[in-house]
Every structure is written in C-alpha cells, then in structure tokens.
Design a protein around this motif. Structure first.
Motif, PDB file in Angstrom:
ATOM      1  N   MET A 160       0.839  -1.193   0.000  1.00 61.20           N
ATOM      2  CA  MET A 160       0.000   0.000   0.000  1.00 61.20           C
ATOM      3  C   MET A 160       0.879   1.250   0.000  1.00 61.20           C
ATOM      4  N   THR A 161       0.585   2.185  -0.893  1.00 57.69           N
ATOM      5  CA  THR A 161       1.291   3.456  -0.951  1.00 57.69           C
ATOM      6  C   THR A 161       0.465   4.527  -0.260  1.00 57.69           C
ATOM      7  N   LEU A 162       1.085   5.313   0.601  1.00 59.14           N
ATOM      8  CA  LEU A 162       0.348   6.356   1.303  1.00 59.14           C
ATOM      9  C   LEU A 162      -0.109   7.430   0.331  1.00 59.14           C
ATOM     10  N   ASP A 163      -1.284   7.978   0.599  1.00 59.65           N
ATOM     11  CA  ASP A 163      -1.740   9.141  -0.142  1.00 59.65           C
ATOM     12  C   ASP A 163      -0.762  10.285   0.108  1.00 59.65           C
ATOM     13  N   PRO A 164      -0.341  11.014  -0.952  1.00 54.39           N
ATOM     14  CA  PRO A 164       0.656  12.074  -0.759  1.00 54.39           C
ATOM     15  C   PRO A 164       0.266  13.118   0.277  1.00 54.39           C
ATOM     16  N   ALA A 165      -0.999  13.491   0.308  1.00 53.79           N
ATOM     17  CA  ALA A 165      -1.438  14.487   1.292  1.00 53.79           C
ATOM     18  C   ALA A 165      -1.336  13.926   2.713  1.00 53.79           C
ATOM     19  N   ASP A 166      -1.693  12.654   2.864  1.00 54.03           N
ATOM     20  CA  ASP A 166      -1.576  11.996   4.160  1.00 54.03           C
ATOM     21  C   ASP A 166      -0.119  11.960   4.600  1.00 54.03           C
ATOM     22  N   GLN A 167       0.772  11.596   3.679  1.00 54.02           N
ATOM     23  CA  GLN A 167       2.187  11.516   4.041  1.00 54.02           C
ATOM     24  C   GLN A 167       2.756  12.881   4.394  1.00 54.02           C
ATOM     25  N   ARG A 168       2.374  13.909   3.663  1.00 52.34           N
ATOM     26  CA  ARG A 168       2.831  15.259   3.996  1.00 52.34           C
ATOM     27  C   ARG A 168       2.351  15.665   5.381  1.00 52.34           C
ATOM     28  N   GLY A 169       1.101  15.325   5.693  1.00 54.15           N
ATOM     29  CA  GLY A 169       0.583  15.651   7.017  1.00 54.15           C
ATOM     30  C   GLY A 169       1.331  14.929   8.117  1.00 54.15           C
ATOM     31  N   ARG A 170       1.601  13.652   7.904  1.00 56.62           N
ATOM     32  CA  ARG A 170       2.367  12.898   8.893  1.00 56.62           C
ATOM     33  C   ARG A 170       3.769  13.503   9.061  1.00 56.62           C
ATOM     34  N   ALA A 171       4.366  13.898   7.933  1.00 56.65           N
ATOM     35  CA  ALA A 171       5.717  14.455   7.972  1.00 56.65           C
ATOM     36  C   ALA A 171       5.767  15.751   8.774  1.00 56.65           C
ATOM     37  N   GLU A 172       4.795  16.629   8.562  1.00 57.39           N
ATOM     38  CA  GLU A 172       4.768  17.881   9.304  1.00 57.39           C
ATOM     39  C   GLU A 172       4.525  17.635  10.788  1.00 57.39           C
ATOM     40  N   THR A 173       3.642  16.687  11.084  1.00 54.27           N
ATOM     41  CA  THR A 173       3.390  16.337  12.482  1.00 54.27           C
ATOM     42  C   THR A 173       4.658  15.831  13.147  1.00 54.27           C
ATOM     43  N   PHE A 174       5.369  14.960  12.453  1.00 51.05           N
ATOM     44  CA  PHE A 174       6.575  14.372  13.031  1.00 51.05           C
ATOM     45  C   PHE A 174       7.650  15.436  13.267  1.00 51.05           C
ATOM     46  N   ALA A 175       7.869  16.269  12.280  1.00 58.97           N
ATOM     47  CA  ALA A 175       8.882  17.316  12.434  1.00 58.97           C
ATOM     48  C   ALA A 175       8.528  18.241  13.599  1.00 58.97           C
ATOM     49  N   SER A 176       7.254  18.583  13.719  1.00 55.04           N
ATOM     50  CA  SER A 176       6.848  19.524  14.769  1.00 55.04           C
ATOM     51  C   SER A 176       6.986  18.922  16.167  1.00 55.04           C
ATOM     52  N   LEU A 177       6.902  17.602  16.279  1.00 48.98           N
ATOM     53  CA  LEU A 177       7.074  16.975  17.588  1.00 48.98           C
ATOM     54  C   LEU A 177       8.439  17.300  18.187  1.00 48.98           C
ATOM     55  N   HIS A 178       9.444  17.478  17.341  1.00 47.34           N
ATOM     56  CA  HIS A 178      10.800  17.748  17.817  1.00 47.34           C
ATOM     57  C   HIS A 178      10.979  19.189  18.287  1.00 47.34           C
ATOM     58  N   GLU A 179       9.960  20.003  18.078  1.00 47.90           N
ATOM     59  CA  GLU A 179      10.027  21.402  18.499  1.00 47.90           C
ATOM     60  C   GLU A 179       9.399  21.625  19.859  1.00 47.90           C
ATOM     61  N   GLY A 180       8.764  20.589  20.398  1.00 48.10           N
ATOM     62  CA  GLY A 180       8.080  20.723  21.682  1.00 48.10           C
ATOM     63  C   GLY A 180       8.776  19.959  22.777  1.00 48.10           C
ATOM     64  N   PRO A 181       8.042  19.591  23.823  1.00 46.03           N
ATOM     65  CA  PRO A 181       8.637  18.837  24.929  1.00 46.03           C
ATOM     66  C   PRO A 181       9.025  17.432  24.482  1.00 46.03           C
ATOM     67  N   ALA A 182       9.808  16.756  25.300  1.00 40.87           N
ATOM     68  CA  ALA A 182      10.271  15.408  24.976  1.00 40.87           C
ATOM     69  C   ALA A 182       9.089  14.473  24.757  1.00 40.87           C
ATOM     70  N   PHE A 183       9.235  13.605  23.769  1.00 45.26           N
ATOM     71  CA  PHE A 183       8.182  12.626  23.500  1.00 45.26           C
ATOM     72  C   PHE A 183       8.796  11.244  23.333  1.00 45.26           C
ATOM     73  N   VAL A 184       7.968  10.232  23.553  1.00 42.85           N
ATOM     74  CA  VAL A 184       8.395   8.838  23.432  1.00 42.85           C
ATOM     75  C   VAL A 184       7.954   8.295  22.085  1.00 42.85           C
ATOM     76  N   ILE A 185       8.876   7.628  21.387  1.00 44.71           N
ATOM     77  CA  ILE A 185       8.554   6.999  20.108  1.00 44.71           C
ATOM     78  C   ILE A 185       8.859   5.508  20.239  1.00 44.71           C
ATOM     79  N   PRO A 186       7.838   4.667  20.392  1.00 45.15           N
ATOM     80  CA  PRO A 186       8.081   3.228  20.540  1.00 45.15           C
ATOM     81  C   PRO A 186       8.405   2.596  19.187  1.00 45.15           C
TER      82      PRO A 186
END
Length: 290
Positions: free
Chosen positions: A1-27
């Motif tokens: 399955m290939t991700l929808d480009p808009a979905d992937q862009r949204g995930r990418a922005e979410t992921f990048a922004s997580l690094h700008e806030g408090p510490a988070f856990v990534i299992p």
C-alpha cells in the motif's frame, strides 16, 4: 500500500513539529500488529527497529543480514497499519557508497516513512565504525536525498560508538557535531551510559537529540527530558520484552508442564480486536508520557 501524498505530507509535518516541543516517546513496533497496538496506546509517532525485525526474521542484527528489500517491506507494513508518522531504522544505508544511502532514503519515503536514521556502524567486525570523513559523506548524501523529497523528511544521524565497544564520549560528540553540520535534523548516540553522558551530549549540540531508553528501570522519561533529550526511543527493547515473555512461557511448559503464564494474558478476542483496529487497548494504563 502506498500512502496518499497528502496523508504523508501531514504525517511528515506532524513528526517534524514533535521535535520542536517537549520530549516525546517513540516506541518501536516490529510488525503491523505491534504498530496497531502502540498506535492505540496513544503514542504520537512510531519508529521501526532493525533489531526487532532481525529477531522476527531469525537473523542477527547489526551484521548486514537483513536486506534493504526486507526493511522496506517492514516499513510499508507498519506505515499502512497506523495513521501516525513512522520513522525508519535504515541502519547504515544498505550499500557501500553515499549514493546507496541516498537511494535508501528515497525508497524508505516511497514505502511510507516520514523520517529515518542513518548510522555510522559498518556491520564489519574488523571495522565496526566508519571513519569520520566517510560517515559525514554518507550523512550528506542522506540529507540531500531527504531535501529533494516532496515533504519534510526528518533525518536522524547516529553515532554508534557505545554500541560497538568504543565508549569514547569525546569522539561521539565530535561525530554528532559533524553530522549536525552536514544537515541532520536529529542526532542520536545509542548506548550512552548514564544521564550525565546524555546531558553532556545534549549540551554540546544544537539539534534535537534522540536517546535510547529501556535498558535500565532506573531511567525515566522525565529524567531524560531534564537531561536535554527531545525524543526517547526504545530500539529493540519492546521486541525483546515480547521474546522474553514467550521464552519464559515456553520454559515453564517444557520444565514444569504448567500454564501459569496465561494469567493476565490478552484473550483471543482481545487479540483479534487489536488486529482489527477496534476497541480500546487492554490495560492501557493511560497515555504515555510526552
């Protein structure tokens, strides 16, 4: 399955922004089923694990025994099983040349990853850690490939000294600084021995630092965050926890002929509910620290 480009862009922005806030856990799930489970537990992102994948395939981790194609298939399965951002453990890039590393970044993105890590380990016991110049060229190639993608791919550069019998904190920091200068978004030195080493690394660099946890029950997310960590990953720890439980259960049966391990175990219905992506996670215990 290939991700929808808009979905992937949204995930990418979410992921990048997580690094700008408090510490988070990534299992670190090792298959689609554990990706579903960890998604339901309330974590904000997931990362693949080369160690967990090697375990599932019956291979040795860190010895170039898992192929790029197998790694990409694992990324694809995990990214398809969750709505969360997925970062990929891409080991040393699956090839001897910087061009191989660049290809791996592009292929990981096509498989659904919105971030990934490149390490300076070689998989060669006679030369476990790449020379600094070589390692920097590989990070530079990864950065160039990441920046050419149509979304914000978060690249992590790893200094592997402490995992390969080279407990040299000064060299580790030198490497991380060089990878930062090469354009890496996140820096990572797995296996740091204590919170003071974490604090020293985090204070020496300007980019977010990922810290590997799960090796000591005395370490907490709060303690790592106070030391400067921005992201806390678990590597193969959860896969090893699952294997440990299976080993203990099988050992009990083989040695005693009893089934006490079944107490507190997920029921068959709960397991199927998790696989279907419905219902609440059993014994979730609330949201994880973020």
């Amino acid at each position: 399955m290939t991700l929808d480009p808009a979905d992937q862009r949204g995930r990418a922005e979410t992921f990048a922004s997580l690094h700008e806030g408090p510490a988070f856990v990534i299992p670190n799930p090792w298959d689609a089923g554990t990706a579903r489970l960890f998604t339901r537990m309330g974590f904000p992102a997931l990362a693949t694990t080369s160690g967990g994948l090697a375990l599932a395939l019956g291979r040795v981790d860190g010895a170039n025994q898992v192929t790029r194609e197998e790694t990409l298939a694992n990324i694809r399965a995990i990214a398809s099983a969750t709505h969360l951002p997925v970062a990929a453990d891409l080991e040393s890039g699956f090839g001897p040349d910087p061009g191989d590393v660049a290809d791996t970044i592009r292929l990981a993105a096509e498989a659904g990853a919105v971030g990934g890590s490149i390490e300076d380990a070689t998989g060669d016991p006679s030369r476990p850690i790449a020379g600094l110049d070589e390692a920097v060229r590989r990070v530079e190639a990864a950065v160039a490939a990441a920046r050419a993608l149509p979304f914000r791919f978060t690249l992590t550069a790893r200094a592997e000294n402490f995992l390969y019998g080279r407990p040299d904190l000064d060299d580790t920091i030198t490497r991380l600084k060089a990878y930062e200068a090469a354009g890496a978004d996140v820096l990572y030195a797995p296996g740091l021995p204590d919170l003071e080493a974490v604090r020293t690394v985090c204070g020496a660099v300007g980019k977010p630092v990922n810290v590997l946890a799960g090796g000591s029950d005395g370490v907490t997310v709060a303690g790592l965050a106070a030391a400067g960590a921005r992201r806390v990953s678990l590597g193969s720890a959860l896969a090893r926890a699952a294997l440990s439980a299976a080993f203990a259960a099988a050992q009990e049966i083989a040695e005693h002929g009893t089934f006490a391990f079944s107490r507190g175990m997920l029921t068959y219905a709960e397991m199927n509910a998790l696989g279907a992506g419905s219902g609440e996670p059993p014994s979730a215990g609330g949201s994880p620290p973020a």
